[in-house]
Scaffold this active site. Structure first.
Site: not given
Length: 323
Positions: A235, A266-268
């Site tokens: 993030y 990517s992260d969420w």
């Protein structure tokens, strides 16, 4: 002392129940004959992936690099490409799409590293891979390789150590175990994700030497020793650049220097520009993409079509490695 002996016995018993035989070829390393675990030649997979990309419409390509719903990579049914399910995480199967899912709770990262036994970490990976596969999961979102920089980081238990050598070696062992079951592991969170407070906007600033020798070294070891099929970006911002938008990190270091060939996600819900992610080499945005923006950027020249197609191809190559 009695409690410590009991803990050791319990831990040993857990792994003995999970343990699987490891073949001599596996012990020497993965893919020595340039094939995937499913027995498919790497050049054949590359060719088939490009063939699928060539058959996809522009709209399908822009849609494909964003999830259908959270933890699901969308299908392209007319081409026979199925949906792929993901699940957290490093110490058990947590698939939030299915209510009332009961999962085995496996030892966390720090407990695994405390054994100083990488063979056990490998067996743990086997167990997680089998558990995931039995539930129809194609991607397991782990292991976590971040460094213990401060004791108050809320996710320290997921990670292995303040020592990048230990972190990298144990992550590699676990990754090999997971992928031997033909389930993709996702090594996370690249990079410098060492706290949870303000994790979307914090900026981790450091010298290049500290970055490479401490915060990237565990990832590098895991990539070179285990050939993970997927990496998750973090993030946070790193030296003023968001990790998932940083070409120098993803393409320059991870792909060009380390030789990583897999998919990067990517992260969420990371607050990012998806066009910048694609140009940097971050292949898919979770949990949803921005297809309309991508199509607009393709028209105005901000996004290169070749880079978009390369991202799509890397996701498809991973799909083709699965059983």
């Amino acid at each position: 002392m009695t409690k410590m002996k009991t803990l050791k016995r319990s831990f040993a018993l857990l792994f003995s129940v999970m343990s699987l035989s490891v073949s001599g070829a596996f012990a020497q390393g993965l893919y020595l004959d340039n094939t995937s675990p499913a027995g498919k030649n790497a050049s054949e997979i590359d060719e088939r992936a490009w063939n699928l990309v060539s058959q996809m419409t522009l709209e399908e390509k822009c849609d494909y690099i964003g999830e259908l719903t959270s933890f699901v990579i969308r299908p392209v049914e007319r081409l026979g490409i199925p949906q792929l399910l993901m699940a957290d995480g490093p110490q058990g199967i947590r698939n939030i799409r299915r209510q009332n899912t009961v999962s085995t709770l496996y030892p966390c990262g720090v407990l695994t590293a405390a054994t100083w036994n990488r063979e056990l970490a490998d067996k743990l990976g086997h167990g997680l891979g089998q558990d995931a596969k039995a539930r129809g999961i194609s991607f397991l979102l782990g292991p976590g390789v971040n460094i213990y920089r401060a004791p108050l980081c809320g996710r320290n238990f997921e990670y292995y150590s303040e020592d990048p050598l230990i972190a990298g070696k144990f992550a590699a062992a676990k990754a090999r175990g997971i992928q031997s079951e033909h389930v993709a592991c996702t090594v996370k969170h690249l990079a410098c994700n060492n706290k949870e407070t303000n994790r979307f906007y914090s900026d981790s600033r450091m010298s290049e030497r500290a970055l490479r020798e401490i915060y990237l070294k565990g990832f590098e070891i895991c990539v070179k020793e285990a050939d993970p099929w997927s990496i998750m970006t973090s993030y946070n911002v790193v030296n003023g650049r968001r990790a998932c938008e940083c070409y120098e990190l993803l393409q320059g270091i991870v792909r060009d220097e380390w030789g990583f060939q897999g998919m990067i996600t990517s992260d969420w819900n990371v607050p990012c520009n998806q066009t910048k992610c694609i140009e940097a080499g971050n292949d898919i945005r979770m949990p949803w993409g921005k297809p309309e923006e991508l199509q607009a950027d393709l028209k105005n020249g901000t996004l290169k079509r070749g880079n978009l197609e390369t991202c799509v191809k890397r996701i498809l190559k991973l799909f083709l490695k699965l059983d």
